[in-house]
Design a protein around this motif. Structure first.
Motif, mmCIF file in Angstrom:
data_model
loop_
_atom_site.group_PDB
_atom_site.id
_atom_site.type_symbol
_atom_site.label_atom_id
_atom_site.label_comp_id
_atom_site.label_asym_id
_atom_site.label_seq_id
_atom_site.Cartn_x
_atom_site.Cartn_y
_atom_site.Cartn_z
ATOM 1 N N LYS A 73 0.828 -1.205 0.000
ATOM 2 C CA LYS A 73 0.000 0.000 0.000
ATOM 3 C C LYS A 73 0.867 1.262 0.000
ATOM 4 N N ILE A 74 1.842 1.315 0.882
ATOM 5 C CA ILE A 74 2.723 2.481 0.955
ATOM 6 C C ILE A 74 3.554 2.597 -0.321
ATOM 7 N N THR A 75 4.034 1.470 -0.826
ATOM 8 C CA THR A 75 4.803 1.474 -2.063
ATOM 9 C C THR A 75 3.979 2.034 -3.213
ATOM 10 N N LEU A 76 2.724 1.626 -3.302
ATOM 11 C CA LEU A 76 1.847 2.142 -4.350
ATOM 12 C C LEU A 76 1.633 3.645 -4.188
ATOM 13 N N LEU A 77 1.369 4.084 -2.970
ATOM 14 C CA LEU A 77 1.166 5.510 -2.725
ATOM 15 C C LEU A 77 2.415 6.329 -3.054
#
Length: 77
Positions: free
Chosen positions: A24-28
């Protein structure tokens, strides 16, 4: 979405995942970068006569390696 972003930014995604970021953080962290990078790599901004004509969302903070990829793509056109 993560796989689509990774197709454009594999180095960035692998680095973030290697540093322990969740998907999730990587995508954001990489979503908008991948959109801008894909537009540059596809040649969308190849024939712009001035930097003042570039749309506001055509720039995003990118590292030297990413700009090198974009320059190589431009030189190959």
């Amino acid at each position: 979405h993560c796989l689509a972003v990774r197709a454009v930014c594999p180095r960035e995604i692998d680095c973030d995942r290697g540093n322990g970021y969740s998907w999730k953080i990587t995508l954001l962290r990489n979503y908008w970068k991948s959109k801008v990078k894909q537009e540059w790599l596809s040649g969308k901004y190849s024939n712009i006569p001035s930097q003042f004509i570039l749309p506001e969302k055509s720039m995003y903070p990118m590292d030297v390696d990413t700009w090198g990829e974009i320059l190589e793509a431009e030189l190959a056109r």
